[in-house]
Design a protein around this motif. Structure first.
Motif, PDB file in Angstrom:
ATOM      1  N   ARG A 388       0.799  -1.312   0.040  1.00 57.48           N
ATOM      2  CA  ARG A 388      -0.101  -0.001  -0.013  1.00 57.48           C
ATOM      3  C   ARG A 388       0.828   1.355   0.072  1.00 57.48           C
ATOM      4  O   ARG A 388       0.276   2.330  -0.513  1.00 57.48           O
ATOM      5  CB  ARG A 388      -0.946   0.110   1.264  1.00 57.48           C
ATOM      6  N   GLN A 389       2.186   1.007   0.499  1.00 52.14           N
ATOM      7  CA  GLN A 389       2.920   2.390   0.500  1.00 52.14           C
ATOM      8  C   GLN A 389       3.060   2.832  -1.202  1.00 52.14           C
ATOM      9  O   GLN A 389       3.483   4.176  -1.580  1.00 52.14           O
ATOM     10  CB  GLN A 389       4.446   1.957   0.982  1.00 52.14           C
ATOM     11  N   ASP A 396       8.383   7.561   2.497  1.00 54.99           N
ATOM     12  CA  ASP A 396       9.532   7.768   3.612  1.00 54.99           C
ATOM     13  C   ASP A 396       9.211   6.674   4.454  1.00 54.99           C
ATOM     14  O   ASP A 396      10.227   6.237   5.122  1.00 54.99           O
ATOM     15  CB  ASP A 396       9.439   9.112   4.401  1.00 54.99           C
ATOM     16  N   ARG A 397       8.065   5.589   4.451  1.00 57.94           N
ATOM     17  CA  ARG A 397       8.278   4.476   5.274  1.00 57.94           C
ATOM     18  C   ARG A 397       8.756   3.290   4.689  1.00 57.94           C
ATOM     19  O   ARG A 397       8.943   2.326   5.253  1.00 57.94           O
ATOM     20  CB  ARG A 397       6.877   4.166   5.791  1.00 57.94           C
ATOM     21  N   VAL A 398       8.912   3.507   3.122  1.00 60.94           N
ATOM     22  CA  VAL A 398       9.692   2.267   2.566  1.00 60.94           C
ATOM     23  C   VAL A 398      10.883   1.791   3.263  1.00 60.94           C
ATOM     24  O   VAL A 398      10.999   0.489   3.128  1.00 60.94           O
ATOM     25  CB  VAL A 398       9.504   2.730   0.973  1.00 60.94           C
ATOM     26  N   PRO A 399      11.904   2.817   3.272  1.00 59.53           N
ATOM     27  CA  PRO A 399      13.244   2.086   3.710  1.00 59.53           C
ATOM     28  C   PRO A 399      13.046   1.069   5.016  1.00 59.53           C
ATOM     29  O   PRO A 399      13.679  -0.010   4.950  1.00 59.53           O
ATOM     30  CB  PRO A 399      13.909   3.380   4.030  1.00 59.53           C
ATOM     31  N   ILE A 418       2.873  -8.065  -5.444  1.00 58.60           N
ATOM     32  CA  ILE A 418       2.174  -7.687  -6.667  1.00 58.60           C
ATOM     33  C   ILE A 418       2.904  -6.288  -7.345  1.00 58.60           C
ATOM     34  O   ILE A 418       3.424  -6.568  -8.397  1.00 58.60           O
ATOM     35  CB  ILE A 418       1.122  -7.001  -6.268  1.00 58.60           C
ATOM     36  N   TRP A 419       3.244  -5.364  -6.558  1.00 59.32           N
ATOM     37  CA  TRP A 419       4.026  -4.356  -7.087  1.00 59.32           C
ATOM     38  C   TRP A 419       5.278  -4.097  -6.663  1.00 59.32           C
ATOM     39  O   TRP A 419       6.147  -3.291  -7.121  1.00 59.32           O
ATOM     40  CB  TRP A 419       3.263  -2.954  -6.846  1.00 59.32           C
ATOM     41  N   LEU A 420       5.698  -4.687  -5.446  1.00 56.09           N
ATOM     42  CA  LEU A 420       6.926  -4.573  -4.984  1.00 56.09           C
ATOM     43  C   LEU A 420       7.931  -5.054  -5.869  1.00 56.09           C
ATOM     44  O   LEU A 420       9.178  -4.486  -5.176  1.00 56.09           O
ATOM     45  CB  LEU A 420       6.981  -5.554  -3.527  1.00 56.09           C
ATOM     46  N   SER A 421       7.890  -5.940  -6.791  1.00 55.56           N
ATOM     47  CA  SER A 421       9.065  -6.371  -7.361  1.00 55.56           C
ATOM     48  C   SER A 421       9.565  -4.869  -8.216  1.00 55.56           C
ATOM     49  O   SER A 421      11.148  -5.121  -8.261  1.00 55.56           O
ATOM     50  CB  SER A 421       8.882  -7.483  -8.724  1.00 55.56           C
ATOM     51  N   GLY A 422       8.777  -4.096  -8.718  1.00 50.99           N
ATOM     52  CA  GLY A 422       9.321  -3.049  -9.419  1.00 50.99           C
ATOM     53  C   GLY A 422       9.760  -1.857  -8.353  1.00 50.99           C
ATOM     54  O   GLY A 422      11.056  -1.404  -8.867  1.00 50.99           O
ATOM     55  N   LEU A 423       9.230  -1.891  -7.135  1.00 53.19           N
ATOM     56  CA  LEU A 423       9.755  -1.038  -6.323  1.00 53.19           C
ATOM     57  C   LEU A 423      11.269  -1.528  -5.738  1.00 53.19           C
ATOM     58  O   LEU A 423      12.238  -0.836  -5.323  1.00 53.19           O
ATOM     59  CB  LEU A 423       8.836  -0.730  -4.797  1.00 53.19           C
TER      60      LEU A 423
END
Length: 625
Positions: A388-389, A396-399, A418-423
């Motif tokens: 959801r980030q 800023d919560r991602v790290p 789902i989307w985290l591979s790109g992130l």
């Protein structure tokens, strides 16, 4: 006259010796010669049986008849003074000697010529058998506590029976997956064999498991008949089987009972806590269960075929029904966000009645928030929190969350991203993602999406050999998907082989999301005219704006690339669209970061390095000396 003297006089004893020596010789020759001509195994055995049967008639014949110059005559009809038995005896003695000499010759030939050859063949066969057994042992060197739950077979044509069958299979998988002692094949890989007539041992080898669960579901009104069996793949032995005749409302009790019996049969300890986690692994509402299964079928179909239709909105109707009936159904909440995401990224048209971006973004975020609140365990909450980030205003919560994710991955935890591979690729963690997927291949070897994303991650970190392996295995195992094709195109371009990328891109159909690689490959080869023509065709087809950035950049038109990037950045989900592009390029930006303030700010908040992208070019060939 004694019997023995009479047997000697009538040459019965000599006939017995002659018959036995001759029978032995015939048997040996038949056993050697007949197989050389491809005779069936029963033929040499038949020869032995016939010779055994013929022994008694031969003895009776020798007793009754005597060979005379006038032919065979009954012994009683030959006067004693005219008997030629002694002469016949001498002839039979000579014949016996000849037969013995032949037997001796054959014995020597067999011992010194044929036996060494047979021994060599036997040794070779034994070595081959040992080699095959060794290979089989290596192939089957899997944990005894491993199982794949195949999709149950619907025993009637009613569509809802199919949803019950698939749903029951998935719920059993979910329940068994909660047991840490048990290796359970993921749904994606197990369902790869749906509707396919593949032997159980082959399925087990492909999935790397020692056991397989299969079954069937038949519904008659409000009643269900479910059969299930746990099969040991090595020999087909049924370790457990049972049939259930229950009301439809008891389907979850049946699911739990099947999972518990499978676990017990595989020596997995079930305490009260584990039973509770198994029970809480899915919904307990039958109607929500059916609605979600219908939606999931639509979602799978849309993603598998790269459609751009509005079918996702039909799926959303069933998802809304599922979450209304069971507010704690967190997977239905997560999947409910998918149509809004694809709509805001320009993949599908708006739903009937229209929808603006602000409403869509609010609904999307609300679904993820409800999923996060409903998730039961810490790892699931971490995964949902990171997902959801991606849609949040700030990253800023991602790290901090990513550090927790990396720690869980190092401990062997699997996450169905789902989307985290790109992130992860864009923020410099592609290697962690690749390691997780490769470790997870033990549970999910046939997940076409994860194979494609893993190949993209391998390209991103420059591990081209691993990317090539993943792509080749993926095409062989699950076919050529959009993600696998994308990884293959990027692999060839990164390796400096745009000519190969061009061959692949030229075969893509008009609906492929990878069509933008055609002008990229053409530009990399120096054919600007063809590249601009292909780019114009994409623009005329109203291709998504984000996919036009890389072709313009490759053509050297940085101004156009920056302009398009700025337009995308201004969209509500523009940062996610740009993240999708930058992630596939290993975190490198094919535009000026100053033109995308929203995306650039978020990338800095996520701790991602802003790397400049360099255009693809052919590998330089050595000049002749």
């Amino acid at each position: 006259m004694s019997l023995l003297i009479e047997l000697q006089r009538r040459n019965v004893i000599r006939m017995a010796g002659l018959y036995l020596v001759g029978a032995w010789l015939i048997t040996q020759v038949a056993g050697t010669v007949l197989p050389m001509f491809g005779a069936p195994a029963w033929l040499p055995r038949s020869v032995v049986i016939l010779l055994m049967i013929g022994f008694l008639p031969a003895m009776i014949f020798a007793w009754v008849f005597e060979l005379t110059p006038d032919g065979l005559k009954r012994d009683a009809d030959v006067p004693a003074e005219n008997s030629i038995a002694p002469r016949t005896a001498r002839r039979m003695d000579r014949l016996i000697i000849v037969m013995l000499l032949l037997a001796l010759v054959y014995f020597g030939f067999d011992k010194f010529v044929l036996a060494p050859k047979r021994e060599a063949v036997a040794v070779s066969a034994a070595e081959q058998k040992a080699k095959t057994a060794g290979s089989a042992k290596a192939a089957l060197a899997v944990s005894n506590q491993s199982v794949a739950v195949l999709p149950f077979v619907a025993m009637s044509a009613a569509a809802e029976d199919g949803y019950f069958a698939d749903g029951l299979s998935e719920e059993i998988i979910n329940a068994l997956t909660t047991l840490p002692d048990l290796l359970v094949t993921a749904r994606t890989s197990a369902f790869h064999f749906k509707g396919k007539d593949v032997p159980i041992p082959e399925i087990a080898r492909t999935l790397g498991v020692a056991h397989v669960v299969e079954g069937s579901v038949r519904r008659a009104g409000d009643n269900l008949r479910v059969t299930a069996q746990l099969i040991r793949a090595s020999d087909g032995f049924h370790l457990w089987s049972q049939s259930y005749d229950r009301p439809v409302a008891d389907i979850f009790t049946v699911q739990q009972d099947i999972a518990a019996n499978v676990a017990r049969a595989l020596d997995v300890v079930l305490d009260a806590g584990r039973r509770e986690r198994m029970l809480a692994s899915g919904t307990r509402n039958v109607e929500a269960f059916l609605a979600y299964r219908k939606a999931l079928e639509m979602l799978d179909d849309w993603h598998a075929t790269d459609r751009r239709s509005g079918k996702l909105w039909e799926a959303l109707e069933y998802l809304d029904k599922a979450t209304a009936l069971d507010p704690g159904y967190y997977m239905a909440e997560i999947d409910s966000a998918d149509p809004y995401t694809h709509y805001m990224m320009g993949h599908i048209p708006p739903p009937e009645g229209g929808l603006d971006d602000a409403q869509a973004l609010a609904k999307l975020r609300a679904h993820f928030d409800r999923a996060f609140a409903a998730a039961g365990d810490a790892d699931t909450r971490l995964w949902i929190d990171l997902e959801r980030q991606v849609f949040a205003e700030r990253w800023d919560r991602v790290p901090g969350l990513m550090a927790q994710m990396r720690q869980r991955i190092a401990q062997g935890k699997q996450f169905n991203m789902i989307w985290l591979s790109g992130l992860m690729s864009a923020t410099g963690h592609a290697k962690d993602y690749l390691g997780m997927v490769e470790a997870g291949a033990e549970r999910n070897p046939l997940d076409r999406e994860q194979i494609g994303k893993a190949a993209l991650a391998a390209v991103a970190i420059g591990d081209y050999a691993e990317a090539e392996r993943l792509i080749g295995n993926g095409i062989t195992q699950v076919g050529r998907t959009g993600l696998i094709t994308e990884a293959e195109l990027l692999l060839e371009l990164n390796r400096g082989r745009p000519d190969r990328a061009l061959v692949i891109a030229a075969t893509l159909d008009a609906n492929s999301t990878n069509r933008f690689f055609l002008p990229v490959a053409q530009a990399a080869l120096g054919d600007s005219t063809a590249a601009r023509s292909s780019l114009a065709a994409l623009e005329a087809a109203d291709e998504r704006r984000v996919l036009l950035i890389l072709p313009n950049f490759q053509l050297g038109d940085l101004k156009a690339a920056n302009r398009i990037a700025a337009q995308v950045d201004a969209r509500p989900l523009g940062s996610l669209e740009l993240l999708d592009l930058v992630g596939t390029l290993g975190g490198r930006l094919p535009f000026d970061p100053g033109t995308t303030p929203n995306f650039t700010r978020r990338m800095k908040e996520a701790g991602a390095p802003l790397l400049a992208f360099r255009p693809f070019k052919p590998i330089e060939k050595a000049r002749p000396q």
